[in-house]
Scaffold this motif. Structure first.
Motif, PDB file in Angstrom:
ATOM      1  N   TRP A 216      48.937  49.395   7.945  1.00  0.00           N
ATOM      2  CA  TRP A 216      49.014  49.981   6.608  1.00  0.00           C
ATOM      3  C   TRP A 216      47.866  49.482   5.736  1.00  0.00           C
ATOM      4  O   TRP A 216      47.521  48.305   5.744  1.00  0.00           O
ATOM      5  CB  TRP A 216      50.336  49.620   5.935  1.00  0.00           C
ATOM      6  N   ALA A 217      47.283  50.410   4.965  1.00  0.00           N
ATOM      7  CA  ALA A 217      46.274  50.029   3.978  1.00  0.00           C
ATOM      8  C   ALA A 217      46.946  49.284   2.831  1.00  0.00           C
ATOM      9  O   ALA A 217      48.174  49.323   2.658  1.00  0.00           O
ATOM     10  CB  ALA A 217      45.552  51.268   3.456  1.00  0.00           C
ATOM     11  N   ALA A 218      46.133  48.610   2.023  1.00  0.00           N
ATOM     12  CA  ALA A 218      46.666  47.794   0.931  1.00  0.00           C
ATOM     13  C   ALA A 218      47.398  48.629  -0.111  1.00  0.00           C
ATOM     14  O   ALA A 218      48.284  48.116  -0.811  1.00  0.00           O
ATOM     15  CB  ALA A 218      45.530  47.007   0.276  1.00  0.00           C
ATOM     16  N   ASP A 219      47.063  49.916  -0.223  1.00  0.00           N
ATOM     17  CA  ASP A 219      47.735  50.758  -1.217  1.00  0.00           C
ATOM     18  C   ASP A 219      49.152  51.143  -0.803  1.00  0.00           C
ATOM     19  O   ASP A 219      49.898  51.746  -1.580  1.00  0.00           O
ATOM     20  CB  ASP A 219      46.915  52.015  -1.510  1.00  0.00           C
ATOM     21  N   GLY A 220      49.546  50.806   0.439  1.00  0.00           N
ATOM     22  CA  GLY A 220      50.901  51.075   0.901  1.00  0.00           C
ATOM     23  C   GLY A 220      51.198  52.536   1.159  1.00  0.00           C
ATOM     24  O   GLY A 220      52.352  52.899   1.428  1.00  0.00           O
ATOM     25  N   LYS A 221      50.175  53.387   1.106  1.00  0.00           N
ATOM     26  CA  LYS A 221      50.427  54.809   1.347  1.00  0.00           C
ATOM     27  C   LYS A 221      49.592  55.382   2.488  1.00  0.00           C
ATOM     28  O   LYS A 221      49.867  56.478   2.964  1.00  0.00           O
ATOM     29  CB  LYS A 221      50.184  55.618   0.078  1.00  0.00           C
ATOM     30  N   VAL A 223      48.084  55.076   6.434  1.00  0.00           N
ATOM     31  CA  VAL A 223      48.318  54.475   7.747  1.00  0.00           C
ATOM     32  C   VAL A 223      47.035  54.616   8.557  1.00  0.00           C
ATOM     33  O   VAL A 223      46.387  55.671   8.542  1.00  0.00           O
ATOM     34  CB  VAL A 223      49.483  55.171   8.476  1.00  0.00           C
ATOM     35  N   VAL A 224      46.672  53.548   9.286  1.00  0.00           N
ATOM     36  CA  VAL A 224      45.403  53.510  10.005  1.00  0.00           C
ATOM     37  C   VAL A 224      45.666  53.153  11.470  1.00  0.00           C
ATOM     38  O   VAL A 224      46.288  52.127  11.761  1.00  0.00           O
ATOM     39  CB  VAL A 224      44.442  52.475   9.372  1.00  0.00           C
ATOM     40  N   GLY A 234      38.621  57.440  18.233  1.00  0.00           N
ATOM     41  CA  GLY A 234      38.237  57.114  16.872  1.00  0.00           C
ATOM     42  C   GLY A 234      39.433  56.675  16.057  1.00  0.00           C
ATOM     43  O   GLY A 234      40.559  56.590  16.550  1.00  0.00           O
ATOM     44  N   ILE A 235      39.194  56.390  14.789  1.00  0.00           N
ATOM     45  CA  ILE A 235      40.234  55.908  13.883  1.00  0.00           C
ATOM     46  C   ILE A 235      40.698  57.067  13.006  1.00  0.00           C
ATOM     47  O   ILE A 235      39.882  57.842  12.496  1.00  0.00           O
ATOM     48  CB  ILE A 235      39.697  54.753  13.018  1.00  0.00           C
ATOM     49  N   LEU A 236      42.010  57.189  12.853  1.00  0.00           N
ATOM     50  CA  LEU A 236      42.593  58.177  11.951  1.00  0.00           C
ATOM     51  C   LEU A 236      43.206  57.462  10.753  1.00  0.00           C
ATOM     52  O   LEU A 236      43.875  56.435  10.914  1.00  0.00           O
ATOM     53  CB  LEU A 236      43.677  58.995  12.652  1.00  0.00           C
ATOM     54  N   VAL A 237      42.964  57.998   9.570  1.00  0.00           N
ATOM     55  CA  VAL A 237      43.599  57.503   8.346  1.00  0.00           C
ATOM     56  C   VAL A 237      44.491  58.628   7.827  1.00  0.00           C
ATOM     57  O   VAL A 237      44.006  59.724   7.520  1.00  0.00           O
ATOM     58  CB  VAL A 237      42.559  57.106   7.283  1.00  0.00           C
ATOM     59  N   VAL A 245      44.696  63.979   6.923  1.00  0.00           N
ATOM     60  CA  VAL A 245      44.191  63.169   8.034  1.00  0.00           C
ATOM     61  C   VAL A 245      42.671  63.088   7.920  1.00  0.00           C
ATOM     62  O   VAL A 245      41.989  64.118   7.890  1.00  0.00           O
ATOM     63  CB  VAL A 245      44.575  63.780   9.393  1.00  0.00           C
ATOM     64  N   THR A 246      42.147  61.869   7.861  1.00  0.00           N
ATOM     65  CA  THR A 246      40.702  61.668   7.776  1.00  0.00           C
ATOM     66  C   THR A 246      40.242  60.857   8.979  1.00  0.00           C
ATOM     67  O   THR A 246      40.773  59.771   9.227  1.00  0.00           O
ATOM     68  CB  THR A 246      40.320  60.920   6.487  1.00  0.00           C
ATOM     69  N   PRO A 247      39.270  61.365   9.740  1.00  0.00           N
ATOM     70  CA  PRO A 247      38.793  60.612  10.902  1.00  0.00           C
ATOM     71  C   PRO A 247      37.660  59.657  10.539  1.00  0.00           C
ATOM     72  O   PRO A 247      36.868  59.918   9.628  1.00  0.00           O
ATOM     73  CB  PRO A 247      38.283  61.712  11.831  1.00  0.00           C
ATOM     74  N   ILE A 248      37.599  58.553  11.260  1.00  0.00           N
ATOM     75  CA  ILE A 248      36.435  57.664  11.249  1.00  0.00           C
ATOM     76  C   ILE A 248      35.933  57.624  12.684  1.00  0.00           C
ATOM     77  O   ILE A 248      36.559  57.018  13.557  1.00  0.00           O
ATOM     78  CB  ILE A 248      36.784  56.246  10.761  1.00  0.00           C
TER      79      ILE A 248
END
Length: 575
Positions: A216-221, A223-224, A234-237, A245-248
């Motif tokens: 979980w990101a620090a904002d609590g909303k 997921v990574v 890759g990484i999904l946010v 859904v945002t990819p890295i």
């Protein structure tokens, strides 16, 4: 420490499906899973009694009863119990409120001291679990019993629970849903649904094997986690409020795997076909800008290997699927950089599964092959994960045909390149990749000059009664499966018609077969039978068996021996 438990061997995070070690919020209690102790058994003819009256008397006449386990790489795991270690008192207590017909795993604490866990039912009998997230499994009292739910993870404030969710049955790896359970209202929400047929470079859906313990990101909303995206990992946010859904993705074409995130600092493993894995750290950008993440190595990475790679795309317009039409598939071509001065022999490398994928991740064995002068083409035939759920479901009922022709189309395309010696083509694969290897040398005699397979499926009809995953044999042959399914003349005939054993008379290619002798997934008799039928026809074949190895041949000694033997076999028959 006083052991007031009814369990023994502990299964930590690294022990397959079940492992967990999870601290309570105040860090005074540790939650873990272990094998449940079974009652003492004794022979009818054993007259010895318990030494003390209060000791448990043995149960007689049941010491040889059949005990089911959970199959490949989970052999010996029978009944799993959930335990709590109290650090203040030193007591270990086994939770006796959990039904004994469930095996328990992936357990976590809730902030109020409750426990969430995944349960796998024992009845009517067990199917192999590893690599199979489509088994009936549920988050106790939270998820839909008709779905296969796993990998629960609570938000830092304890108000939101996320988990992955698959349909029960069918292909062993499919596109998953990301679900969220509201701990206050008790409602379930689909955050990310199954993606059927993504276009071009659109988001292809979730194909994740695990979630970081902290995701979980620090904002609590947000997921990574990481997931397969076509030929990359890759990484999904995922924003749990907007469902965006945002990819890295690695800009150089390699792979990113997140191992931890804390206060928005991500610990990531980076690698590629020509770059050995190394740790990097990155600050997660603010919402909406995640794709701009930059990565800083924690240490100096090893220099890149002298290997170049590129992605090849294929549109099988002349061979469309009757339901799904033309699904694009890919291959990764990797070539030693000195190939510009000479033509390279080629290894065609289909992956196993079949519902798996080759990514641009670093793999030691192919790297050794390429540094020894070989070019390699990694084939992601239709049915691979990471390309949409339609692609996955296009293969069952068509194995031995669609996947074989996809591989051959790639091979025939690549040998036309200037860097490749078209007269020196080999094929190599394991499990379903071994199935394809033996199909290719049988269906295209003379094209491949050398072959090697590891733990190959060679006769589906013969495997169905001996594997820990009989459902695989039914599904990939095009049939539905239930625990009560019986093989019939029709099903066995269709399984045979999709098996490479039928082409044994046509084989011309010398083949090296390697077996893990403890394999419960593809029993060693599959490769042994194929070897014997070849030798009976005076075909050139060699069989190697590795004790203490199962489906993946992974021990250090076996890995080293197999690597040298494969290279030696290829050079013998390509020169």
């Amino acid at each position: 420490m006083s052991a007031k438990s009814t369990s023994n061997m502990l299964y930590s995070q690294g022990r397959g499906q079940f492992g967990c070690l999870h601290w309570s919020k105040d860090e005074t209690k540790l939650l873990y899973v272990s094998e449940r102790k079974t009652p003492k058994m004794a022979s009818y003819f054993d007259t010895k009694k318990a030494d003390k009256p209060e000791e448990e008397q043995p149960i007689r006449g049941h010491e040889h009863d059949f005990k089911q386990d959970w199959g490949e790489q989970l052999v010996g795991k029978h009944k799993l119990a959930l335990n709590i270690l109290d650090l203040n008192s030193g007591d270990i207590n086994t939770l006796d409120t959990i039904p004994e017909d469930l095996s328990i795993g992936q357990a976590i604490w809730t902030p109020d001291g409750g426990i969430i866990f995944v349960g796998w039912k024992h009845e009517p009998y067990r199917l192999g679990l590893i690599y199979c997230p489509i088994r009936p499994q549920l988050l106790e009292q939270l998820s839909d019993e008709s779905r296969a739910s796993s990998l629960p993870n609570l938000s830092p404030d304890g108000t939101k629970l996320i988990y992955l969710d698959n349909q029960v049955g069918g292909p062993h790896y499919q596109c998953a849903r990301l679900m969220m359970y509201d701990m206050k209202s008790g409602t379930n929400t689909v955050l990310v649904d199954v993606v059927k047929n993504p276009k071009a470079d659109e988001f292809p859906g979730i194909y994740s094997y695990s979630l970081p313990q902290r995701c979980w990101a620090a904002d609590g909303k947000r997921v990574v986690f990481d997931s397969v995206w076509r030929h990359q990992e890759g990484i999904l946010v995922v924003d749990t409020e907007t469902k965006k859904v945002t990819p890295i993705l690695c800009k150089s074409g390699g792979c990113l795997k997140i191992t931890d995130i804390h206060q928005d600092r991500m610990l990531v493993v980076r690698s590629s076909i020509n770059q050995q894995p190394y740790f990097s750290i990155s600050q997660l950008p603010e919402s909406g800008n995640e794709s701009s993440a930059e990565f800083l190595p924690l240490d100096d990475p090893e220099p890149p290997l002298d290997i170049s790679f590129k992605i090849l795309k294929f549109q099988p317009t002349s061979r469309p699927h009757p339901t799904f039409g033309v699904n694009e598939y890919e291959a990764i071509l990797a070539i030693p950089k000195d190939a510009e001065q000479k033509k390279c022999p080629l290894i065609v490398f289909p992956h196993g599964g079949p519902h798996s994928v080759h990514t641009t991740d670093f793999l030691l064995l192919p790297a050794v092959f390429m540094l020894s002068g070989f070019a390699m083409v990694y084939v992601n035939y239709r049915g691979s994960t990471g390309y949409g759920d339609d692609s996955v479901h296009s293969l069952p009922g068509r194995v031995g045909d669609q996947d074989v022709k996809d591989c051959q189309e790639v091979a025939e395309s690549v040998i036309k390149l200037d860097q490749i010696d078209e007269n020196k083509v080999a094929v190599f694969g394991g499990s379903h990749g071994g199935f394809l290897t033996t199909h290719l040398i049988g269906q295209y005699p003379g094209f491949y000059k050398a072959a090697c397979c590891r733990n190959p499926v060679t006769n589906i009809a013969g495997m169905v009664a001996t594997t820990d995953i009989p459902d695989w044999c039914y599904v990939e042959a095009g049939f539905d499966f239930t625990h009560s399914s019986l093989t019939t003349g029709e099903t066995l005939t269709e399984m045979w018609n999709k098996s490479p054993m039928q082409y044994v008379d046509k084989v011309e290619t010398p083949i090296l077969i390697m077996l893990g002798l403890e394999d419960a997934r593809v029993p060693p008799k599959q490769g042994e039978e194929y070897y014997k039928k070849l030798r009976a026809r005076n075909k050139k074949a060699r069989l190697i068996g590795y004790s203490d190895n199962s489906h993946p041949i992974l021990t250090v000694e076996a890995s080293a021996d197999s690597c040298i033997n494969i290279l030696d076999w290829f050079w013998q028959h390509l020169d």
